[in-house]
Design an enzyme around this catalytic site. Structure first.
Site, PDB file in Angstrom:
ATOM      1  N   LYS A 118       0.856  -1.191   0.000  1.00  8.32           N
ATOM      2  CA  LYS A 118       0.000   0.000   0.000  1.00  8.32           C
ATOM      3  C   LYS A 118       0.894   1.243   0.000  1.00  8.32           C
ATOM      4  O   LYS A 118       1.970   1.244   0.642  1.00  8.32           O
ATOM      5  CB  LYS A 118      -0.887  -0.034   1.247  1.00  8.32           C
TER       6      LYS A 118
ATOM      7  N   SER B  30      -9.502   1.636   2.939  1.00 13.47           N
ATOM      8  CA  SER B  30      -8.589   2.402   2.130  1.00 13.47           C
ATOM      9  C   SER B  30      -7.506   1.562   1.470  1.00 13.47           C
ATOM     10  O   SER B  30      -6.798   2.079   0.599  1.00 13.47           O
ATOM     11  CB  SER B  30      -7.934   3.497   2.977  1.00 13.47           C
TER      12      SER B  30
ATOM     13  N   SER C  35     -10.031  -0.634   7.052  1.00 12.70           N
ATOM     14  CA  SER C  35      -9.339  -0.414   5.778  1.00 12.70           C
ATOM     15  C   SER C  35      -8.691  -1.648   5.156  1.00 12.70           C
ATOM     16  O   SER C  35      -8.279  -1.607   3.994  1.00 12.70           O
ATOM     17  CB  SER C  35      -8.284   0.683   5.929  1.00 12.70           C
TER      18      SER C  35
END
Ligand SMILES: *[C@@H]1O[C@H](CO)[C@@H](O)[C@H](O)[C@H]1NC(C)=O
Ligand SMILES: *[C@@H]1O[C@H](CO)[C@@H](O)[C@H](O)[C@H]1NC(C)=O
Ligand SMILES: *[C@@H]1O[C@H](CO)[C@@H](O)[C@H](O)[C@H]1NC(C)=O
Ligand SMILES: *[C@@H]1O[C@H](CO)[C@@H](O)[C@H](O)[C@H]1NC(C)=O
Ligand SMILES: *[C@@H]1O[C@H](CO)[C@@H](O)[C@H](O)[C@H]1NC(C)=O
Length: 511
Positions: A106, A187, A211
């Site tokens: 990420k 996210s 997330s």
């Protein structure tokens, strides 16, 4: 289907057919990759080439990846060389489950290499980390190849209440590979999509509240949100050390467990949390809990307030079937349980979370920024000014930055913030923690990430596994959540569930 989508779908089929020496890379698990390495039908270089091609083909549509690593092929070649010489005993990592395996991170997980780490924002472009994030150091030690950075909700969805649902200024709008118009959630959006669509076998995400669990659920992959501090947060663009975690997203429970084994442990740069949590790490690691009979004898709670699906919906029927399956596998299912103050816990705007997070975010983000060896922005105030100066790229009119503004107004942890944190601690203690102990539960089971606030405020772990596909083909997941350190039993239950239900299908790319 619009023409451009058709073209991309056709390209996907072509890519799927391609493979090295007949080795089927699409959907390949870590075990089959290592088998391929060992029997000579696959090299790490071929694997990296496959994923780079796949990213090139799919990313214009899915926007799951922000950057690929220009050094990935070189790292893969080194891994291949290490494997060739491992018979001489020189390389201890060769043969490990992650050796030579490409990993997507990420974009809020820092690397000290050619890649940028920007949490999706142009504000951080060009910033240089002093060192790799703690989890990245561990991945490299295990022989993994850093493939690139995955798209995400910009700033982990902590910029504005409007939310960014799979969008970042640098990465664009990510798309759900099952139903392109459906939410991919966030996210850790790109991580989940990339795993689902075989743009990498292994990805890492982060979670403050939902997330990992949400995008993993909606993209039909497996995600672990570990106990707070089990994995180091050092070198991760933060929201709050009180809730942030780093965890793997892959296609199978076995694969996320291999990755978890590689990334857990003490880190002097996140000392307090990682030393507290290290007591939870079992001798011999987590793979011993991959047991087909892992549901047998487990006490599973079904708390009220989560399975609110109307009679006749796919979810209503399928979740009921899954709970029956758990019973048939020997689990004791305890229904009709109440988590005290659940409505307060789920109301993150009024339960104290926003008050605590705003102040904690400003402090920890400013600390992250000041720790960089170079950065165009050094404070939250400078990021706010950057957004104001780049309203088009940063979609200021549509999204704004109200949370940033509220956070910037805070002045440290005062009486108000301390009261908010102790309210959150009390809600967790009186809520899930008490319920789990009173009913001697091994887990609660809930849909998707619905229970993520309950887990988030207590630093508790969760695992989501694919559970089905709704009427329009949009995936949904089922989450097992438990007390701190419950990873071993959550792994047992989720693995047994996955093995007996075999729900997951490859992406459908429906419009
Ligand atoms: C090597 O292992 C892979 C992965 O399990 C398998 O698909 C392939 O058939 C094997 N090839 C040989 C030559 O044994
Ligand atoms: C990182 O960002 C810089 C711009 O500051 C760009 O030139 C470079 O190509 C980026 N790195 C990668 C790997 O994309
Ligand atoms: C669903 O059906 C059951 C019986 O089949 C009934 O008891 C229940 O009230 C129904 N629920 C809703 C929300 O309609
Ligand atoms: C920040 O504080 C100032 C002064 O108290 C106030 O006028 C302003 O509305 C606050 N902004 C936000 C977004 O809370
Ligand atoms: C939670 O609810 C109970 C009553 O069910 C109440 O006594 C307690 O104070 C509440 N806790 C918090 C933190 O709101």
């Amino acid at each position: 289907m619009p023409r451009p989508l058709l073209a991309v779908a056709a390209m996907v089929l072509v890519l799927a057919a391609a493979g090295a020496h007949g080795f089927e890379i699409e959907e390949a698990t870590l075990a089959s990759i290592q088998l391929g390495f060992n029997n000579g039908s696959l090299t790490s270089v071929e694997l990296v080439r496959f994923y780079l091609d796949r990213i090139r083909g799919l990313n214009p549509l899915l926007r799951a990846v922000i950057e690929v690593n220009p050094d990935a092929l070189r790292q893969a070649a080194r891994a291949d060389a290490e494997r060739r010489s491992s018979s001489s005993g020189k390389c201890v990592t060769a043969g490990g489950p992650l050796h030579g395996v490409p990993v997507l991170l990420k974009d809020n997980i820092a690397t000290r290499d050619a890649l940028n780490t920007t949490a999706g924002s142009f504000a951080l472009l060009g910033s240089v980390a002093r060192r790799d994030a703690g989890v990245v150091r561990r991945l490299r030690r295990a022989g993994a190849v850093v493939l690139g950075k995955a798209n995400m909700d910009e700033w982990a969805n902590f910029r504005s209440l409007a939310g960014t649902d799979g969008w970042s200024a640098r990465g664009g709008q990510a798309r759900n590979p099952y139903v392109l118009s459906a939410s991919p959630c966030g996210s850790s959006t790109g991580s989940a999509i990339a795993a689902a669509a075989s743009m990498a076998a292994v990805t890492l995400g982060t979670e403050t509240d939902g997330s990992i669990l949400c995008p993993a659920s909606l993209n039909s992959v497996v995600g672990i949100k570990p106990t707070l501090g089990l994995t180091s947060r050092a070198g991760v663009v933060p929201i709050t050390p009180r809730q942030d975690t780093v965890g793997p997203i892959c296609r199978t429970v076995t694969d996320v467990v291999h990755v978890l084994d590689a990334i857990v442990g003490y880190d002097a740069l996140d000392a307090a949390a990682t030393s507290t949590a290290s007591k939870y790490i079992p001798d011999g690691g987590y793979t011993q809990f991959l047991k087909k009979d892992g549901l047998n004898g487990k006490r599973i709670g079904i708390p009220n307030g989560f399975f609110n699906y109307a009679n006749g919906t796919v979810q209503h029927t399928v979740y009921q079937q899954h709970i029956d399956t758990m019973r048939k596998q020997g689990a004791i299912v305890v229904e009709d349980l109440d988590i005290a103050n659940l409505s307060v816990i789920l109301d993150s705007l009024n339960n104290g979370q926003e008050i605590a997070l705003a102040a904690e975010f400003k402090l920890s983000l400013n600390a992250y920024l000041s720790g960089l060896s170079y950065s165009p922005v050094r404070t939250l105030a400078e990021i706010i000014a950057f957004n104001d100066a780049h309203p088009v790229e940063e979609k200021m009119k549509e999204i704004g930055q109200i949370i940033f503004l509220v956070a910037e107004n805070t002045t440290g942890i005062g009486a108000v913030e301390r009261a908010a944190v102790s309210q959150l601690n009390k809600l967790s203690a009186d809520g899930l923690e008490k319920l789990m102990r009173e009913h001697k539960l091994d887990a609660i089971v809930t849909p998707n990430s619905a229970a993520s606030p309950v887990l988030a405020i207590g630093g508790m772990p969760g695992i989501t596994v694919p559970a089905g596909y709704g009427a329009m083909g949009v995936p949904f997941g089922l989450s097992f959540g438990g007390l701190k350190g419950y990873e071993p039993r959550l792994i047992e239950m989720s693995y047994a569930f996955e093995q007996v239900t075999t729900v997951r299908k490859t992406p459908t790319f429906l419009p």
